[in-house]
Design a protein around this motif. Sequence first.
Motif, PDB file in Angstrom:
ATOM      1  N   THR A 163       3.666   4.982  -3.934  1.00 41.57           N
ATOM      2  CA  THR A 163       2.583   5.159  -2.970  1.00 41.57           C
ATOM      3  C   THR A 163       2.042   6.581  -2.982  1.00 41.57           C
ATOM      4  OG1 THR A 163       3.297   3.412  -1.502  1.00 41.57           O
ATOM      5  CG2 THR A 163       2.077   5.201  -0.521  1.00 41.57           C
ATOM      6  N   ALA A 164       2.960   7.558  -2.946  1.00 46.04           N
ATOM      7  CA  ALA A 164       2.533   8.930  -2.694  1.00 46.04           C
ATOM      8  C   ALA A 164       2.189   9.677  -3.960  1.00 46.04           C
ATOM      9  CB  ALA A 164       3.617   9.680  -1.935  1.00 46.04           C
TER      10      ALA A 164
ATOM     11  N   ARG B 201      -3.167  10.599   2.317  1.00 46.56           N
ATOM     12  CA  ARG B 201      -4.188  10.729   1.283  1.00 46.56           C
ATOM     13  C   ARG B 201      -4.762   9.404   0.830  1.00 46.56           C
ATOM     14  NH1 ARG B 201      -3.652  14.701  -3.596  1.00 46.56           N
ATOM     15  NH2 ARG B 201      -4.319  16.542  -2.514  1.00 46.56           N
ATOM     16  N   ARG B 202      -3.896   8.440   0.642  1.00 43.98           N
ATOM     17  CA  ARG B 202      -4.388   7.155   0.151  1.00 43.98           C
ATOM     18  C   ARG B 202      -3.601   6.051   0.840  1.00 43.98           C
ATOM     19  NH1 ARG B 202      -0.939   8.960  -4.067  1.00 43.98           N
ATOM     20  NH2 ARG B 202      -2.560  10.275  -4.900  1.00 43.98           N
ATOM     21  N   ASP B 203      -4.173   4.863   0.799  1.00 43.01           N
ATOM     22  CA  ASP B 203      -3.499   3.742   1.434  1.00 43.01           C
ATOM     23  C   ASP B 203      -2.216   3.419   0.659  1.00 43.01           C
ATOM     24  OD1 ASP B 203      -3.032   1.753   3.180  1.00 43.01           O
ATOM     25  OD2 ASP B 203      -5.017   0.865   3.038  1.00 43.01           O
ATOM     26  N   VAL B 204      -1.321   2.693   1.321  1.00 42.24           N
ATOM     27  CA  VAL B 204      -0.031   2.426   0.692  1.00 42.24           C
ATOM     28  C   VAL B 204      -0.186   1.365  -0.396  1.00 42.24           C
ATOM     29  CG1 VAL B 204       1.315   3.075   2.688  1.00 42.24           C
ATOM     30  CG2 VAL B 204       0.518   0.729   2.456  1.00 42.24           C
TER      31      VAL B 204
ATOM     32  N   VAL C  18      -0.658   5.948  -9.806  1.00 37.54           N
ATOM     33  CA  VAL C  18      -0.944   7.011  -8.844  1.00 37.54           C
ATOM     34  C   VAL C  18      -0.048   8.210  -9.068  1.00 37.54           C
ATOM     35  CG1 VAL C  18      -1.787   5.497  -7.035  1.00 37.54           C
ATOM     36  CG2 VAL C  18       0.608   6.082  -7.097  1.00 37.54           C
TER      37      VAL C  18
ATOM     38  N   PRO D 202      -3.763   0.870  -4.507  1.00 38.58           N
ATOM     39  CA  PRO D 202      -3.357   1.351  -3.188  1.00 38.58           C
ATOM     40  C   PRO D 202      -4.297   0.751  -2.145  1.00 38.58           C
ATOM     41  CG  PRO D 202      -3.717   3.171  -4.706  1.00 38.58           C
ATOM     42  CD  PRO D 202      -4.232   1.948  -5.370  1.00 38.58           C
ATOM     43  N   GLY D 203      -3.730   0.170  -1.107  1.00 44.64           N
ATOM     44  CA  GLY D 203      -4.576  -0.482  -0.114  1.00 44.64           C
ATOM     45  C   GLY D 203      -5.072  -1.838  -0.557  1.00 44.64           C
TER      46      GLY D 203
END
Lengths: 376, 189
Positions: free
Chosen positions: A154-155, A170-173, B44, B174-175
């Motif tokens: 995620t990060a 910063r961004r969605d998971v 990411v 993501p999301g």
Amino acid sequence: MRGPTTVEPVPGRTDELIINMGPQHPATHGVLKVVIGVEGERITRAVPHIGFLHRNHEKIEEARTYPQIITYTDRMDYVSGLQNELPFILAVEDLLGVEVPQRAKLIRTIFFELFRIASHLVWLGTGMLDLGAITPFLYTFRDREMILEITEKTAGARMLPNYFTFGGVRRDVHPDFFKDVAHFLDFFETRLPDYYALVLDSPVFQARAVGVGVLSRERAIARGASGPVLRASGVAYDVRKAEPYDAYPDLEFQVPTRTEGDVFARFWVRFKEMEESVKIIRQALEKVPKTGPYKGKVPPRVKPKPGARYRAVEISRGHLGTYVVSDGSERPLRVKHRSPSFANLQLIPDLFVGARFADAIAILSSLDPVFGEVDR
Amino acid sequence: MSLFAEVWEAVKAVGAGLGAVNKRISEPAVTEFYPYKKPEIPPVSVQFLALIQNEDGTDRCVACLQCERVCPSQVITIERKRNPEGKGFVLERFDLDFANCMHCANCVEACPVSAIVTVGAFEHAVYDINLLKADKAMLDHIGHEARVWYSPKFGVELRTPEGKIQKAPPEMQPGGLAELLKAEGGEAS
């Protein structure tokens, strides 16, 4: 009272031996040098020397814009990297007047507590390595690896992710995030009894830890100790309760406290903290909406109002505070970090003197210093 | 406590520890056999940075200097010139010093056109530190080699075997959860 900065041999005294412990000593978890005077097996004097890892964080941060500084804060306590970003971000958010969505707060809290577990696992593994037990090290690093993989997905990095930002994250998971965290918690709860059996309940460990390095309540407060070290001495001070931030006001948890103040109590407090973290993450997972905003409205150029703000959070090692002074420009006038390991390390002369030399290692690992943060 | 009782306590403690270890001894190994079996790095993850070119081979980068400006360690150097045909700028030079890069991905966050991206490639250990000073040709090359990459503007993108660039499925984004849940709800109703 100003203590001595070096340990000089006393003329005419031949029964005292002066030993340099460090800076490359493996049990110092970094680069700490302690000059120790021993008389037989008892320590008579101890002077810590720090600064081998000094990188001038606070001065560098004066020359960087606000979003750039977040990257540097990560690198203070690299074992619980993500947690270090939060006090600076909270302070700047206050100055900016940014609203953080509840979902972002909960995601932040989940990561915050995951890193607490990760950090305590590193401490447990390496701390037991100092005491001569190798098995917990292999087990804890496997469990920590699961947290790091969740973080990377995620990060975007394993240890220094630079993930929190002004107004949220910063961004969605990643779509698997909530599933992965729940799976990790189930897995970790089956592992905790192992750690109890290997460490805390073991009479061999207890013989080594009970009654060693006793820190009184008054001494702990006077030296500005914080975190598990303070709570093991009978002070129920936790920033998460005292000045709640992010989603902590909505979550139920205990502050484990013990009154003995010895090495065993400090180990016990950290064990219970890992259990509390699991409970906190479970509650946060129930509350967090699966979808929604992850970042509040932040101006594209971060220029806080002139003013100063101090915000603190409870990282794995204690009270980490950041003081930000803004003059209204893109760069802060001054950033000051109050780091817990640095304050806890002041206890070395108090705890070492009178202890056995072999117990010094046990005491040091129970303080759990990280030198990226001591020296900054 | 007598000495005998103490010894017996210690033996029992060692036995309890061995019991805890024994319970786990038949579990599958978690060791990664790295050079033989390469791990899959999520897109990411900030490992290598790369410049992405469009399908027709033109630069995505518009030389706006945003990445140079936000870089905390100042490792990006851009030189640009006015576009002879049309408006805007074209790149003359794009240097990125991986030796000093902090891997914070601030440049990726700042890029308005998703030209500089994070890719899953991670094996950038070299014997000579000068080889870590990447120029535009090297960054383009990493971008060409990449099968999947991430930038905040377009999310995770894929390069198909035919060389087409397309958006990755929501399981990788993501999301992407919002889309997945909507699809589930759509099927259910």
